[in-house]
Write a protein that holds these residues in place. Structure first.
Motif, PDB file in Angstrom:
ATOM      1  N   TYR A  23       0.829  -1.208   0.000  1.00 21.23           N
ATOM      2  CA  TYR A  23       0.000   0.000   0.000  1.00 21.23           C
ATOM      3  C   TYR A  23       0.863   1.257   0.000  1.00 21.23           C
ATOM      4  O   TYR A  23       0.596   2.210  -0.742  1.00 21.23           O
ATOM      5  CB  TYR A  23      -0.920   0.010   1.220  1.00 21.23           C
ATOM      6  N   GLY A  24       1.884   1.287   0.848  1.00 19.81           N
ATOM      7  CA  GLY A  24       2.733   2.465   0.925  1.00 19.81           C
ATOM      8  C   GLY A  24       3.484   2.719  -0.367  1.00 19.81           C
ATOM      9  O   GLY A  24       3.544   3.853  -0.861  1.00 19.81           O
ATOM     10  N   TRP A  25       4.077   1.675  -0.923  1.00 25.34           N
ATOM     11  CA  TRP A  25       4.823   1.796  -2.186  1.00 25.34           C
ATOM     12  C   TRP A  25       3.901   2.224  -3.319  1.00 25.34           C
ATOM     13  O   TRP A  25       4.222   3.125  -4.097  1.00 25.34           O
ATOM     14  CB  TRP A  25       5.490   0.459  -2.488  1.00 25.34           C
ATOM     15  N   LEU A  26       2.728   1.604  -3.417  1.00 30.92           N
ATOM     16  CA  LEU A  26       1.805   1.903  -4.498  1.00 30.92           C
ATOM     17  C   LEU A  26       1.378   3.369  -4.482  1.00 30.92           C
ATOM     18  O   LEU A  26       1.429   4.062  -5.517  1.00 30.92           O
ATOM     19  CB  LEU A  26       0.575   0.999  -4.401  1.00 30.92           C
ATOM     20  N   LEU A  27       0.963   3.893  -3.325  1.00 32.38           N
ATOM     21  CA  LEU A  27       0.500   5.275  -3.270  1.00 32.38           C
ATOM     22  C   LEU A  27       1.634   6.274  -3.490  1.00 32.38           C
ATOM     23  O   LEU A  27       1.437   7.312  -4.124  1.00 32.38           O
ATOM     24  CB  LEU A  27      -0.197   5.551  -1.946  1.00 32.38           C
ATOM     25  N   CYS A  28       2.818   5.964  -2.979  1.00 30.00           N
ATOM     26  CA  CYS A  28       3.958   6.847  -3.241  1.00 30.00           C
ATOM     27  C   CYS A  28       4.287   6.892  -4.728  1.00 30.00           C
ATOM     28  O   CYS A  28       4.528   7.968  -5.299  1.00 30.00           O
ATOM     29  CB  CYS A  28       5.186   6.402  -2.447  1.00 30.00           C
ATOM     30  N   MET A  29       4.296   5.742  -5.357  1.00 30.35           N
ATOM     31  CA  MET A  29       4.612   5.706  -6.788  1.00 30.35           C
ATOM     32  C   MET A  29       3.520   6.395  -7.610  1.00 30.35           C
ATOM     33  O   MET A  29       3.811   7.120  -8.561  1.00 30.35           O
ATOM     34  CB  MET A  29       4.795   4.263  -7.248  1.00 30.35           C
ATOM     35  N   LEU A  30       2.268   6.180  -7.247  1.00 33.88           N
ATOM     36  CA  LEU A  30       1.186   6.867  -7.962  1.00 33.88           C
ATOM     37  C   LEU A  30       1.289   8.379  -7.784  1.00 33.88           C
ATOM     38  O   LEU A  30       1.004   9.149  -8.706  1.00 33.88           O
ATOM     39  CB  LEU A  30      -0.174   6.376  -7.463  1.00 33.88           C
ATOM     40  N   GLY A  31       1.710   8.812  -6.586  1.00 31.31           N
ATOM     41  CA  GLY A  31       1.864  10.238  -6.353  1.00 31.31           C
ATOM     42  C   GLY A  31       2.858  10.876  -7.303  1.00 31.31           C
ATOM     43  O   GLY A  31       2.683  12.025  -7.730  1.00 31.31           O
ATOM     44  N   GLN A  32       3.907  10.150  -7.637  1.00 36.61           N
ATOM     45  CA  GLN A  32       4.907  10.672  -8.563  1.00 36.61           C
ATOM     46  C   GLN A  32       4.520  10.413 -10.020  1.00 36.61           C
ATOM     47  O   GLN A  32       5.092  11.016 -10.932  1.00 36.61           O
ATOM     48  CB  GLN A  32       6.268  10.033  -8.266  1.00 36.61           C
ATOM     49  N   ASP A  33       3.571   9.543 -10.230  1.00 39.22           N
ATOM     50  CA  ASP A  33       3.154   9.167 -11.576  1.00 39.22           C
ATOM     51  C   ASP A  33       1.982  10.040 -12.044  1.00 39.22           C
ATOM     52  O   ASP A  33       2.074  10.779 -13.023  1.00 39.22           O
ATOM     53  CB  ASP A  33       2.759   7.685 -11.567  1.00 39.22           C
ATOM     54  N   VAL A  34       0.876   9.976 -11.318  1.00 39.11           N
ATOM     55  CA  VAL A  34      -0.324  10.742 -11.695  1.00 39.11           C
ATOM     56  C   VAL A  34      -0.625  11.858 -10.709  1.00 39.11           C
ATOM     57  O   VAL A  34      -1.552  12.645 -10.917  1.00 39.11           O
ATOM     58  CB  VAL A  34      -1.542   9.811 -11.814  1.00 39.11           C
ATOM     59  N   GLY A  35       0.129  11.925  -9.613  1.00 34.72           N
ATOM     60  CA  GLY A  35      -0.130  12.915  -8.588  1.00 34.72           C
ATOM     61  C   GLY A  35      -1.284  12.524  -7.684  1.00 34.72           C
ATOM     62  O   GLY A  35      -1.784  11.404  -7.739  1.00 34.72           O
ATOM     63  N   PHE A  36      -1.667  13.449  -6.831  1.00 39.95           N
ATOM     64  CA  PHE A  36      -2.867  13.310  -6.006  1.00 39.95           C
ATOM     65  C   PHE A  36      -3.868  14.363  -6.491  1.00 39.95           C
ATOM     66  O   PHE A  36      -4.088  15.391  -5.841  1.00 39.95           O
ATOM     67  CB  PHE A  36      -2.538  13.546  -4.522  1.00 39.95           C
ATOM     68  N   PRO A  37      -4.493  14.132  -7.640  1.00 39.88           N
ATOM     69  CA  PRO A  37      -5.350  15.177  -8.218  1.00 39.88           C
ATOM     70  C   PRO A  37      -6.672  15.332  -7.485  1.00 39.88           C
ATOM     71  O   PRO A  37      -7.127  14.439  -6.772  1.00 39.88           O
ATOM     72  CB  PRO A  37      -5.572  14.665  -9.644  1.00 39.88           C
ATOM     73  N   VAL A  38      -7.300  16.488  -7.704  1.00 39.19           N
ATOM     74  CA  VAL A  38      -8.622  16.775  -7.149  1.00 39.19           C
ATOM     75  C   VAL A  38      -9.501  17.309  -8.273  1.00 39.19           C
ATOM     76  O   VAL A  38      -9.009  17.961  -9.201  1.00 39.19           O
ATOM     77  CB  VAL A  38      -8.559  17.788  -5.993  1.00 39.19           C
ATOM     78  N   PRO A  39     -10.813  17.070  -8.215  1.00 38.49           N
ATOM     79  CA  PRO A  39     -11.707  17.669  -9.209  1.00 38.49           C
ATOM     80  C   PRO A  39     -11.824  19.170  -8.966  1.00 38.49           C
ATOM     81  O   PRO A  39     -12.069  19.610  -7.846  1.00 38.49           O
ATOM     82  CB  PRO A  39     -13.051  16.971  -8.961  1.00 38.49           C
ATOM     83  N   GLN A  40     -11.634  19.948 -10.007  1.00 36.44           N
ATOM     84  CA  GLN A  40     -11.776  21.390  -9.859  1.00 36.44           C
ATOM     85  C   GLN A  40     -13.216  21.722  -9.483  1.00 36.44           C
ATOM     86  O   GLN A  40     -14.158  21.308 -10.136  1.00 36.44           O
ATOM     87  CB  GLN A  40     -11.395  22.096 -11.155  1.00 36.44           C
ATOM     88  N   GLY A  41     -13.358  22.448  -8.377  1.00 38.70           N
ATOM     89  CA  GLY A  41     -14.681  22.821  -7.910  1.00 38.70           C
ATOM     90  C   GLY A  41     -15.250  21.917  -6.840  1.00 38.70           C
ATOM     91  O   GLY A  41     -16.339  22.182  -6.329  1.00 38.70           O
ATOM     92  N   GLY A  42     -14.539  20.856  -6.479  1.00 41.65           N
ATOM     93  CA  GLY A  42     -15.014  19.990  -5.405  1.00 41.65           C
ATOM     94  C   GLY A  42     -15.192  18.552  -5.836  1.00 41.65           C
ATOM     95  O   GLY A  42     -15.396  18.249  -7.017  1.00 41.65           O
ATOM     96  N   ALA A  43     -15.120  17.636  -4.867  1.00 44.07           N
ATOM     97  CA  ALA A  43     -15.263  16.214  -5.149  1.00 44.07           C
ATOM     98  C   ALA A  43     -16.587  15.896  -5.836  1.00 44.07           C
ATOM     99  O   ALA A  43     -16.682  14.975  -6.645  1.00 44.07           O
ATOM    100  CB  ALA A  43     -15.148  15.417  -3.845  1.00 44.07           C
ATOM    101  N   GLN A  44     -17.616  16.700  -5.517  1.00 51.82           N
ATOM    102  CA  GLN A  44     -18.936  16.463  -6.112  1.00 51.82           C
ATOM    103  C   GLN A  44     -18.887  16.479  -7.634  1.00 51.82           C
ATOM    104  O   GLN A  44     -19.690  15.810  -8.300  1.00 51.82           O
ATOM    105  CB  GLN A  44     -19.915  17.520  -5.613  1.00 51.82           C
ATOM    106  N   ARG A  45     -17.930  17.205  -8.198  1.00 48.83           N
ATOM    107  CA  ARG A  45     -17.843  17.306  -9.659  1.00 48.83           C
ATOM    108  C   ARG A  45     -17.536  15.950 -10.283  1.00 48.83           C
ATOM    109  O   ARG A  45     -17.972  15.684 -11.412  1.00 48.83           O
ATOM    110  CB  ARG A  45     -16.762  18.328 -10.045  1.00 48.83           C
ATOM    111  N   LEU A  46     -16.780  15.108  -9.601  1.00 47.77           N
ATOM    112  CA  LEU A  46     -16.510  13.764 -10.111  1.00 47.77           C
ATOM    113  C   LEU A  46     -17.785  12.941 -10.140  1.00 47.77           C
ATOM    114  O   LEU A  46     -18.117  12.296 -11.145  1.00 47.77           O
ATOM    115  CB  LEU A  46     -15.436  13.083  -9.258  1.00 47.77           C
ATOM    116  N   ALA A  47     -18.526  12.947  -9.030  1.00 44.34           N
ATOM    117  CA  ALA A  47     -19.785  12.209  -8.986  1.00 44.34           C
ATOM    118  C   ALA A  47     -20.782  12.754  -9.996  1.00 44.34           C
ATOM    119  O   ALA A  47     -21.483  11.993 -10.690  1.00 44.34           O
ATOM    120  CB  ALA A  47     -20.363  12.264  -7.571  1.00 44.34           C
ATOM    121  N   ASP A  48     -20.868  14.071 -10.105  1.00 42.75           N
ATOM    122  CA  ASP A  48     -21.820  14.676 -11.033  1.00 42.75           C
ATOM    123  C   ASP A  48     -21.482  14.334 -12.480  1.00 42.75           C
ATOM    124  O   ASP A  48     -22.385  14.153 -13.309  1.00 42.75           O
ATOM    125  CB  ASP A  48     -21.851  16.191 -10.852  1.00 42.75           C
TER     126      ASP A  48
END
Length: 531
Positions: A212-237
Motif C-alpha cells: 500500500y505504501g509503495w503503491l500510493l507513493c509511486m502513484l503520487g509521482q506518476d499521476v499525482g494526487f489530483p482533485v476535481p476542480q470545484g469539489g469532489a462532487q464534480r466527479l460524482a456529477d
C-alpha cells in the motif's frame, strides 16, 4: 405498486454504483440507479458546510487511484464537466521535530530531499521508482480486474522474469516498517512509505502494508494526487451526467430496503415506500456486504456456511474528520508543508507503530496520526482568494468511537497538534465542522461507524477472502445479484473497479452484449494488451 421492468437495478450511486450503471447502459441495458441520499456520490461529495464561498469535501478528497484507474479514465468524464487540478507538491510528512519529507511529482526531486535524511537513500528511492516503471501497467491491470488476474500476472512475469517477480511478490506481503528498514537508512523515506500505507487501515507491522505504501507513493509521482476542480462532487456529477446522457434513469432520495428473490434468482428490489421494481437481468448492489446480506436479502436465500463466514466480517477503523474555512493559508513552520495538497503530521517512524497498537488494543490514541488536506492549495476555486479550505482526519478504535467524551478528547488533541506545527492556526479558523463517526455513517450509510473502506484492507480480507472466503469475485450466492461496492475485491478507494467488475460479470454471458460494449469508450479498457 410495481414499476418496471428494467434490465437492471443498481443500488447506490457512490462511485462504484455510478461506474456500474454507466457500463450497463453502454451495453444497451435499461438501467435504474437508485440512491438513498438526495444527491449522488456516496463518499465522493462536497458542499458549503463551514462558511459561504468555501467548498469542503465531506469524505474523500484526493484521487490518485481514479487518475490511474483504466476504468475511470475510460469514461471520458472531461466531456461531462470534470477537470483535474493538483497542488504544487503531492504530499509532505512533518516529523515531530518539524523536519519535513516531501513527495514531489518528479522522483528525482523526492530522491534529493530524502538524501538529506541519509546518504544513499535518494538512489534507493529511485530504484523503487524504476521497479514501478517496469511493472506499472500489468500491476494496475491486476489490481483493477476480477480475481484471479491471470493475464496481467503473466504480463508481470514476462516483464520481470522469475527472480524479480518473486522479489516483487515478497515485497507485496512485507510490512511497510520492514520494507523501509530493508531499503533505507534515514527516516524520510520510512515516513513517506508508512504514512501512505496508513491511508488504509493496515498497520506498519502488518503483512501487505508495504505494498500500500509503495503503491500510493509511486502513484503520487506518476499521476499525482489530483482533485476535481470545484469539489469532489464534480466527479460524482460527471459520472451521473454521463449515465443520464446514455438514457439511464436515476432516482435519488429513495432507499432500497429489500432485494426480491424467486427461484434462487434476484428478480427486483423493493423501495422504502413499498414500490417493487422488477429487474429482468440483474441487481447490482453498491452497498457494504453486511448490509446487503444481513438486511436486504432474507437469510433463507443464503447458504448457512456463507452467513457464518459473514459473522467474521472485519470492519476497518472509524474516522474522526474536521472541515475548516480558514482566513489565510495554514502557518506551517515546516516550509515543506506549505505547498503540499496533503500533509501528514503527528508521529515519527516509531510513532506509527504506537498509533497502530492503540487502534488494535482499543485505546484512545496517545499521539494521533493526522492527515491534513489543503484544498485551496490544490484548487484555488475552493475558497475566496487568499483563504484556505481545509480538512483533517484521524482514525479511532471502535470502542473509543462509541464514547462521545473520548471522541471529543481526541478532537482536541488534533487541534493542539496542528497548533504545535502551525502556531496561530486557531486564529485563522473562520468556521469549523466536525464529522464524528456517527455523522459520517448518517451521511453515507456505507460508512458504518465511520469506516471508510467497507471492511479492513488487511490481507485476511483481501483477494479471495473479500468479503468472505471464496473466489474474490462480485458474484453472490444468489443468481443475478452482484456485489458492486467496496466490500468486494479490490476494496476501498475511488477507482470504480468494484462497480466495473460487477457490471462485467452481469454482462458476461452474451456475445451481443460484449459487441455493443466494445463499441463504447469501455473498449479501451477491455482491449488493453493482455486482456
Amino acid at each position: 405498486m410495481t414499476r418496471g421492468p428494467v434490465d437492471a437495478v443498481v443500488i447506490g450511486a457512490g462511485p462504484n454504483g455510478l461506474v456500474a450503471a454507466n457500463a450497463l447502459v453502454d451495453a444497451g441495458w435499461e438501467v435504474l440507479l437508485v440512491e438513498a441520499n438526495d444527491v449522488v456520490g456516496g463518499a465522493v461529495r462536497s458542499a458549503e458546510v463551514t462558511a459561504p464561498g468555501f467548498c469542503n469535501d465531506l469524505f474523500s478528497a484526493f484521487y490518485p487511484l481514479a487518475a490511474a484507474s483504466p476504468v475511470i479514465q475510460g469514461l471520458d468524464l472531461q466531456a461531462h464537466g470534470l477537470e483535474w487540478t493538483q497542488a504544487p507538491d503531492v504530499l509532505t510528512h512533518v516529523l515531530p521535530d518539524d523536519r519535513a519529507a516531501v513527495l514531489h511529482r518528479r522522483p528525482e526531486d523526492t530522491a534529493a530531499g530524502l538524501e538529506e535524511f541519509a546518504a544513499g537513500d535518494g538512489d534507493a528511492w529511485l530504484e523503487l521508482c524504476e521497479q514501478w516503471q517496469r511493472v506499472r501497467d500489468p500491476l494496475l491491470d491486476a489490481l483493477f480486474t476480477p480475481f484471479p488476474p491471470i493475464r496481467p500476472s503473466v504480463r508481470l512475469l514476462r516483464a520481470l522474469g522469475t527472480a524479480d517477480a518473486l522479489d516483487l511478490l515478497r515485497q507485496a506481503v512485507l510490512p511497510v516498517h520492514r520494507l523501509a528498514d530493508e531499503r533505507f537508512n534515514g527516516e524520510g523515506a520510512a515516513v513517506l512509505l508508512t504514512g501512505n500505507a496508513m491511508h488504509s487501515d493496515v498497520g506498519p507491522d502488518s503483512a501487505g502494508s508495504g505494498m500500500y505504501g509503495w503503491l500510493l507513493c509511486m502513484l503520487g509521482q506518476d499521476v499525482g494526487f489530483p482533485v476535481p476542480q470545484g469539489g469532489a462532487q464534480r466527479l460524482a456529477d460527471a459520472l451521473a451526467s454521463r449515465f443520464r446522457a446514455n438514457s439511464g434513469e436515476l432516482l435519488t432520495g429513495t432507499r432500497v430496503t429489500d432485494i426480491e428473490v424467486s427461484g434462487g434468482r434476484a428478480t427486483g428490489v423493493r423501495l422504502a415506500d413499498g414500490t417493487r421494481v422488477d429487474a429482468k437481468r440483474a441487481v447490482l448492489a453498491d452497498v457494504d456486504a453486511p448490509t446487503l446480506y444481513g438486511e436486504m436479502v432474507d437469510a433463507e436465500h443464503l447458504p448457512a456456511r456463507f452467513l457464518a463466514a459473514l459473522e467474521r466480517f472485519h470492519w476497518d477503523n472509524p474516522t474522526l474528520k474536521f472541515n475548516w474555512a480558514l482566513r489565510e493559508p495554514v502557518p506551517w513552520t515546516a516550509a515543506g508543508a506549505r505547498g503540499a495538497g496533503t500533509v501528514h503530521v503527528g508521529v515519527d517512524e516509531a510513532g506509527f507503530v504506537d498509533f497502530a497498537a492503540d487502534l488494535s488494543n482499543q485505546r484512545a490514541p496517545r499521539a494521533p496520526f493526522v492527515l491534513f488536506g489543503q484544498m485551496s492549495t490544490a484548487d484555488p476555486t475552493r475558497s475566496p482568494p487568499g483563504t484556505e479550505s481545509a480538512w483533517a482526519y484521524t482514525h479511532l478504535p471502535h470502542r473509543v468511537a462509541s464514547d462521545p467524551h473520548a471522541v471529543d478528547a481526541v478532537a482536541e488533541q488534533v487541534r493542539q497538534l496542528i497548533e504545535t506545527h502551525a502556531p496561530g492556526f486557531a486564529d485563522t479558523v473562520l468556521a469549523e465542522q466536525v464529522q464524528r463517526p456517527h455523522d459520517l455513517e448518517e451521511a453515507d450509510s456505507n460508512l458504518v461507524d465511520g469506516a471508510l473502506n467497507a471492511g479492513t484492507s488487511g490481507i485476511h480480507q483481501q483477494l479471495i477472502f473479500r468479503p468472505t472466503p471464496g473466489l474474490g469475485r462480485p458474484e453472490t450466492p444468489i443468481e443475478g445479484l452482484y456485489l458492486a461496492g467496496a466490500s468486494a475485491h479490490p476494496g476501498g478507494g475511488v477507482h470504480g473497479a468494484c462497480g466495473w467488475n460487477a457490471a462485467r460479470s452481469a454482462l458476461g454471458g452474451s456475445g451481443i452484449v460484449r459487441k455493443r460494449l466494445l463499441s463504447t469508450a469501455w473498449a479501451r479498457l477491455l482491449e488493453r494488451p493482455g486482456r
